[in-house]
Design an enzyme around this catalytic site. Structure first.
Site, PDB file in Angstrom:
ATOM      1  N   GLY A  71       6.234  -5.282 -22.998  1.00 44.39           N
ATOM      2  CA  GLY A  71       4.883  -4.894 -22.563  1.00 44.39           C
ATOM      3  C   GLY A  71       4.571  -5.194 -21.110  1.00 44.39           C
ATOM      4  O   GLY A  71       3.541  -4.768 -20.594  1.00 44.39           O
TER       5      GLY A  71
ATOM      6  N   VAL B  10      -9.887  -5.704  -7.354  1.00 44.25           N
ATOM      7  CA  VAL B  10     -10.078  -5.538  -8.794  1.00 44.25           C
ATOM      8  C   VAL B  10      -9.897  -6.859  -9.551  1.00 44.25           C
ATOM      9  O   VAL B  10     -10.738  -7.238 -10.374  1.00 44.25           O
ATOM     10  CB  VAL B  10      -9.077  -4.502  -9.356  1.00 44.25           C
TER      11      VAL B  10
ATOM     12  N   ASP C 260       4.800   0.367 -10.769  1.00 44.29           N
ATOM     13  CA  ASP C 260       4.343  -0.442  -9.632  1.00 44.29           C
ATOM     14  C   ASP C 260       5.399  -0.619  -8.554  1.00 44.29           C
ATOM     15  O   ASP C 260       5.073  -0.974  -7.423  1.00 44.29           O
ATOM     16  CB  ASP C 260       3.945  -1.849 -10.124  1.00 44.29           C
TER      17      ASP C 260
ATOM     18  N   HIS D  49     -26.243  14.330 -26.679  1.00 45.89           N
ATOM     19  CA  HIS D  49     -27.409  13.537 -26.297  1.00 45.89           C
ATOM     20  C   HIS D  49     -27.719  12.548 -27.409  1.00 45.89           C
ATOM     21  O   HIS D  49     -27.655  12.920 -28.580  1.00 45.89           O
ATOM     22  CB  HIS D  49     -28.612  14.462 -26.087  1.00 45.89           C
TER      23      HIS D  49
HETATM   24  P1  FAD Z   1       5.147  -4.247 -15.161  1.00 45.04           P
HETATM   25  O1  FAD Z   1       4.090  -4.123 -16.177  1.00 45.04           O
HETATM   26  O2  FAD Z   1       4.963  -5.259 -14.092  1.00 45.04           O
HETATM   27  O3  FAD Z   1       6.482  -4.535 -15.972  1.00 45.04           O
HETATM   28  C1  FAD Z   1       7.689  -4.779 -15.341  1.00 45.04           C
HETATM   29  C2  FAD Z   1       8.555  -5.590 -16.274  1.00 45.04           C
HETATM   30  O4  FAD Z   1       9.848  -5.642 -15.716  1.00 45.04           O
HETATM   31  C3  FAD Z   1       8.116  -7.034 -16.455  1.00 45.04           C
HETATM   32  O5  FAD Z   1       7.948  -7.346 -17.802  1.00 45.04           O
HETATM   33  C4  FAD Z   1       9.257  -7.859 -15.846  1.00 45.04           C
HETATM   34  O6  FAD Z   1       9.530  -9.060 -16.579  1.00 45.04           O
HETATM   35  C5  FAD Z   1      10.412  -6.899 -15.976  1.00 45.04           C
HETATM   36  N1  FAD Z   1      11.469  -7.107 -14.980  1.00 45.04           N
HETATM   37  C6  FAD Z   1      11.339  -7.274 -13.642  1.00 45.04           C
HETATM   38  N2  FAD Z   1      12.541  -7.384 -13.053  1.00 45.04           N
HETATM   39  C7  FAD Z   1      13.446  -7.276 -14.043  1.00 45.04           C
HETATM   40  C8  FAD Z   1      14.858  -7.299 -14.086  1.00 45.04           C
HETATM   41  N3  FAD Z   1      15.583  -7.437 -12.983  1.00 45.04           N
HETATM   42  N4  FAD Z   1      15.471  -7.180 -15.291  1.00 45.04           N
HETATM   43  C9  FAD Z   1      14.745  -7.041 -16.443  1.00 45.04           C
HETATM   44  N5  FAD Z   1      13.430  -7.002 -16.458  1.00 45.04           N
HETATM   45  C10 FAD Z   1      12.781  -7.110 -15.286  1.00 45.04           C
HETATM   46  N6  FAD Z   1      -3.814  -1.718 -14.660  1.00 45.04           N
HETATM   47  C11 FAD Z   1      -4.612  -0.854 -15.297  1.00 45.04           C
HETATM   48  O7  FAD Z   1      -4.349   0.353 -15.283  1.00 45.04           O
HETATM   49  N7  FAD Z   1      -5.723  -1.275 -15.982  1.00 45.04           N
HETATM   50  C12 FAD Z   1      -6.078  -2.577 -16.009  1.00 45.04           C
HETATM   51  O8  FAD Z   1      -7.079  -2.927 -16.631  1.00 45.04           O
HETATM   52  C13 FAD Z   1      -5.255  -3.511 -15.338  1.00 45.04           C
HETATM   53  N8  FAD Z   1      -5.565  -4.819 -15.360  1.00 45.04           N
HETATM   54  C14 FAD Z   1      -4.737  -5.715 -14.736  1.00 45.04           C
HETATM   55  C15 FAD Z   1      -5.093  -7.059 -14.747  1.00 45.04           C
HETATM   56  C16 FAD Z   1      -4.286  -7.992 -14.126  1.00 45.04           C
HETATM   57  C17 FAD Z   1      -4.676  -9.437 -14.152  1.00 45.04           C
HETATM   58  C18 FAD Z   1      -3.087  -7.568 -13.492  1.00 45.04           C
HETATM   59  C19 FAD Z   1      -2.181  -8.573 -12.835  1.00 45.04           C
HETATM   60  C20 FAD Z   1      -2.733  -6.233 -13.450  1.00 45.04           C
HETATM   61  C21 FAD Z   1      -3.565  -5.288 -14.068  1.00 45.04           C
HETATM   62  N9  FAD Z   1      -3.271  -3.924 -14.052  1.00 45.04           N
HETATM   63  C22 FAD Z   1      -4.101  -3.038 -14.667  1.00 45.04           C
HETATM   64  C23 FAD Z   1      -2.070  -3.410 -13.387  1.00 45.04           C
HETATM   65  C24 FAD Z   1      -0.966  -3.135 -14.414  1.00 45.04           C
HETATM   66  O9  FAD Z   1      -0.683  -4.307 -15.121  1.00 45.04           O
HETATM   67  C25 FAD Z   1       0.279  -2.619 -13.726  1.00 45.04           C
HETATM   68  O10 FAD Z   1      -0.034  -1.501 -12.923  1.00 45.04           O
HETATM   69  C26 FAD Z   1       1.327  -2.197 -14.747  1.00 45.04           C
HETATM   70  O11 FAD Z   1       1.665  -3.277 -15.583  1.00 45.04           O
HETATM   71  C27 FAD Z   1       2.579  -1.671 -14.050  1.00 45.04           C
HETATM   72  O12 FAD Z   1       3.522  -1.315 -15.006  1.00 45.04           O
HETATM   73  P2  FAD Z   1       5.080  -1.347 -14.697  1.00 45.04           P
HETATM   74  O13 FAD Z   1       5.746  -0.907 -15.946  1.00 45.04           O
HETATM   75  O14 FAD Z   1       5.370  -0.630 -13.444  1.00 45.04           O
HETATM   76  O15 FAD Z   1       5.432  -2.876 -14.416  1.00 45.04           O
HETATM   77  P1  NAD Z   2      -6.531  -5.449  -4.495  1.00 45.47           P
HETATM   78  O1  NAD Z   2      -5.690  -4.747  -3.520  1.00 45.47           O
HETATM   79  O2  NAD Z   2      -7.344  -4.682  -5.455  1.00 45.47           O
HETATM   80  O3  NAD Z   2      -7.541  -6.406  -3.721  1.00 45.47           O
HETATM   81  C1  NAD Z   2      -7.116  -7.391  -2.839  1.00 45.47           C
HETATM   82  C2  NAD Z   2      -8.254  -7.721  -1.891  1.00 45.47           C
HETATM   83  O4  NAD Z   2      -7.911  -8.871  -1.138  1.00 45.47           O
HETATM   84  C3  NAD Z   2      -8.533  -6.612  -0.895  1.00 45.47           C
HETATM   85  O5  NAD Z   2      -9.904  -6.306  -0.943  1.00 45.47           O
HETATM   86  C4  NAD Z   2      -8.119  -7.213   0.449  1.00 45.47           C
HETATM   87  O6  NAD Z   2      -8.873  -6.750   1.513  1.00 45.47           O
HETATM   88  C5  NAD Z   2      -8.355  -8.685   0.181  1.00 45.47           C
HETATM   89  N1  NAD Z   2      -7.585  -9.599   1.026  1.00 45.47           N
HETATM   90  C6  NAD Z   2      -6.286  -9.481   1.395  1.00 45.47           C
HETATM   91  N2  NAD Z   2      -5.929 -10.568   2.140  1.00 45.47           N
HETATM   92  C7  NAD Z   2      -7.014 -11.381   2.214  1.00 45.47           C
HETATM   93  C8  NAD Z   2      -7.271 -12.639   2.830  1.00 45.47           C
HETATM   94  N3  NAD Z   2      -6.324 -13.297   3.499  1.00 45.47           N
HETATM   95  N4  NAD Z   2      -8.493 -13.180   2.727  1.00 45.47           N
HETATM   96  C9  NAD Z   2      -9.472 -12.521   2.040  1.00 45.47           C
HETATM   97  N5  NAD Z   2      -9.280 -11.327   1.434  1.00 45.47           N
HETATM   98  C10 NAD Z   2      -8.070 -10.770   1.514  1.00 45.47           C
HETATM   99  O7  NAD Z   2      -5.541  -6.463  -5.250  1.00 45.47           O
HETATM  100  P2  NAD Z   2      -5.738  -7.327  -6.569  1.00 45.47           P
HETATM  101  O8  NAD Z   2      -7.167  -7.463  -6.914  1.00 45.47           O
HETATM  102  O9  NAD Z   2      -4.914  -8.545  -6.351  1.00 45.47           O
HETATM  103  O10 NAD Z   2      -5.045  -6.416  -7.661  1.00 45.47           O
HETATM  104  C11 NAD Z   2      -3.662  -6.059  -7.537  1.00 45.47           C
HETATM  105  C12 NAD Z   2      -3.373  -4.763  -8.207  1.00 45.47           C
HETATM  106  O11 NAD Z   2      -3.517  -4.872  -9.605  1.00 45.47           O
HETATM  107  C13 NAD Z   2      -4.296  -3.669  -7.723  1.00 45.47           C
HETATM  108  O12 NAD Z   2      -3.529  -2.741  -7.024  1.00 45.47           O
HETATM  109  C14 NAD Z   2      -4.868  -3.061  -8.944  1.00 45.47           C
HETATM  110  O13 NAD Z   2      -4.642  -1.692  -8.976  1.00 45.47           O
HETATM  111  C15 NAD Z   2      -4.153  -3.722 -10.111  1.00 45.47           C
HETATM  112  N6  NAD Z   2      -5.181  -4.101 -11.089  1.00 45.47           N
HETATM  113  C16 NAD Z   2      -5.883  -3.104 -11.697  1.00 45.47           C
HETATM  114  C17 NAD Z   2      -6.900  -3.414 -12.561  1.00 45.47           C
HETATM  115  C18 NAD Z   2      -7.676  -2.312 -13.200  1.00 45.47           C
HETATM  116  O14 NAD Z   2      -7.209  -1.192 -13.195  1.00 45.47           O
HETATM  117  N7  NAD Z   2      -8.841  -2.582 -13.775  1.00 45.47           N
HETATM  118  C19 NAD Z   2      -7.217  -4.726 -12.822  1.00 45.47           C
HETATM  119  C20 NAD Z   2      -6.509  -5.711 -12.179  1.00 45.47           C
HETATM  120  C21 NAD Z   2      -5.481  -5.376 -11.315  1.00 45.47           C
END
Ligand code: FAD
Ligand code: NAD
Length: 465
Positions: free
Chosen positions: A41, A183, A313, A444
């Protein structure tokens, strides 16, 4: 002809990787997935989307009980926080969903090869002490938190944490400093603010939520301030010192000037995430990274190395789970000889606070740069359902091409903006005009009627304002 163990080996089982593996298996390809984590996941299910939404959902109920929102509707309660139970239901959600992916792997006969993978050559990957060959290798290794130079994250100690540590705090901090008003900072800052923390958000730029529409960003600042967050915009963090269980964060104006210090029990570093490529052995296959450390692909998600693909990502584009999932489906279809396409112009983005902030397509600023536009706006205050539910904050904004009326972007601030934005994405995918949306019957009373009214406002004729 070379013989391989698998048709497809996916590296990483996040929403990109696990979806690619399932789709490849559905298409009849012999598929394996290497994942180093204990559970499938990826970031999303284990430490990202799902656990953060579990905490947002639970803390929203607590907040509604504590801040008088429930009393307003005739429900008098004095909430008592049981943080252990709140964490337990979060862990349960994660366990259920990650276990669900394991079940889907078994059902689709996908081999989970446990361990971290590293290329030996383009078709041979070492996972732990195993060597696996595959005709196609999909890199879906995701991203990890960007560190802030000079500030050490220690999630176990729980004073300076990243998002993973901020999900696991054992007690509600009295004072929390969030570095980065993006975010993660706003979602997790909201969780702990609702549970009782004084939250200060330090943001380098002059507005929160970079990447979103300018008006939405401005309004978000007003809303989070009204909710009690202290916002220090145009401010940069220059250091943080930890003494015992407290931290002192030093900040100064982004443009330079006098420094000041902020005391905190917890500091959340949320300044972005970076592509995960360390240890993959990309040098062994001659695959170079771009300036931002990402893997570049073509429109089909093929890298420059034959048989090696990349999604999610780890490649350019918004770091979002649904973008990674769609790329996972597309890459598997391309590997199978079908046509897998992702329309990167129509990827919705949602911030799951209360209200939610959501958008798809161009911001007003981007659209103006491309040519003449028309804009329609409708306030949630005039939407009957939002008004009845005591949810006055927000608006819907539709941006359309001035000449063709084709919708270029839709932005919503509303309690259910994340759900509302789906219809906007679908309309844009079908090439809709604002008139198409305006003449679509909306049920609605729903918040979604605000989208219809904003579309009507593009030509100046909303009914309810
Ligand atoms: P990942 O989910 O990062 O998965 C990559 C996987 O690869 C990991 O499990 C890792 O262990 C594995 N891996 C890495 N290197 C290796 C290797 N060499 N060999 C084997 N396995 C490996 N996005 C949204 O759209 N909605 C949200 O609400 C949202 N909320 C978020 C909240 C938080 C706190 C964070 C941190 C992120 C959030 N995101 C959200 C962003 C979202 O999690 C990522 O965009 C998404 O998980 C990317 O998917 P991915 O499959 O590219 O990589
Ligand atoms: P982000 O890019 O959304 O925000 C980072 C913020 O930190 C920016 O506003 C930037 O200007 C600021 N910043 C950077 N350097 C700084 C400094 N030295 N001092 C003060 N401010 C500084 O990144 P995030 O919130 O860490 O999230 C990472 C990624 O995870 C995002 O790309 C987002 O798409 C993904 N994510 C998505 C969701 C969602 O879809 N709901 C939720 C969580 C995370």
């Amino acid at each position: 002809m070379a013989e391989y163990d698998y048709d497809v080996l996916v590296i990483g089982a996040g929403p990109g990787g696990y979806v690619a593996a399932i789709r490849a298996a559905q298409l009849g390809l012999k598929t394996a997935c290497a994942e180093g984590r204990e559970t499938l996941g990826g970031t999303c299910l284990n430490v990202g989307c799902i656990p953060s939404k579990a905490m947002l959902h639970a803390s929203e109920y607590f907040d509604a009980a504590a801040n008088g929102a429930m009393a307003k509707m005739g429900i008098k309660v004095t909430p008592e926080l049981d943080l252990d139970t709140m964490h337990a239901q979060r862990r349960d959600a994660v366990k259920g969903l990650t276990g669900g992916i394991e079940f889907l792997f078994k059902k689709n006969k996908i081999d989970w090869i446990k361990g971290y993978a590293s290329f030996q050559d383009a078709h041979t990957v070492k996972v732990g002490d195993k060597s696996v060959t595959a005709k196609n290798v999909v890199i879906a290794t995701g991203s990890t938190v960007t560190p802030l130079p000079g500030i050490e994250i220690d999630n176990d100690k729980g004073v300076v944490v990243d998002s993973t540590g901020a999900l696991e705090l054992k007690a509600v901090p009295k004072k929390m400093v969030v570095i980065g008003g993006g975010v993660i900072g706003l979602e997790l800052g909201s969780v702990w603010r609702r549970l009782g923390a004084d939250v200060t958000v330090v943001e380098f730029l002059d507005q929160l939520l970079p990447g979103m529409d300018g008006e939405v960003r401005k309004e978000s600042g007003k809303i989070f301030k009204k909710q009690g967050m202290v916002l220090k915009l145009s401010t940069k963090v220059t250091g943080a010192a930890v003494a015992g269980d407290k931290a002192t964060v030093t900040v100064e104006p982004a443009a330079g000037g006098a420094a000041e210090t902020l005391e905190a029990d917890v500091v959340l570093v949320s300044i972005g995430r970076r592509a995960n490529t360390e240890g993959l052995g990309l040098d062994k296959i001659g695959l170079e990274l771009n300036q931002r450390g990402q893997i570049e692909t073509d429109h089909d998600f093929a890298t420059k190395v034959d048989g090696v693909w990349a999604i999610g990502d780890v490649i350019p584009g918004p770091m979002l789970a649904h973008k990674a999932e769609d790329e996972g489906i597309a890459v598997a279809e391309n590997i199978a000889g079908l046509t897998g396409i992702v329309n990167h112009d129509v990827i919705p983005g949602v911030v799951y606070t209360a209200p939610e902030f959501a958008g798809v397509g161009l911001t007003e600023e981007q659209a103006k740069e491309r040519g003449a536009i028309k804009v329609g706006k409708f306030p949630m205050l005039a939407n009957s359902r939002a008004k009845t539910n005591h949810e006055p904050d927000g608006f819907v904004k539709i941006i359309a091409d001035a000449e063709t009326d084709r919708v270029l972007g839709v932005w919503c601030i509303a309690t259910v903006a994340g759900t509302m934005i789906a219809q906007a994405a679908q309309a844009m995918e079908f090439g809709a005009t604002s008139e198409d949306i305006a003449y679509t019957c909306h049920a609605h009373p729903t918040h979604s009627e605000a989208i219809k009214e904003a579309a009507m406002a593009v030509t100046g004729k909303p009914i309810h304002v």
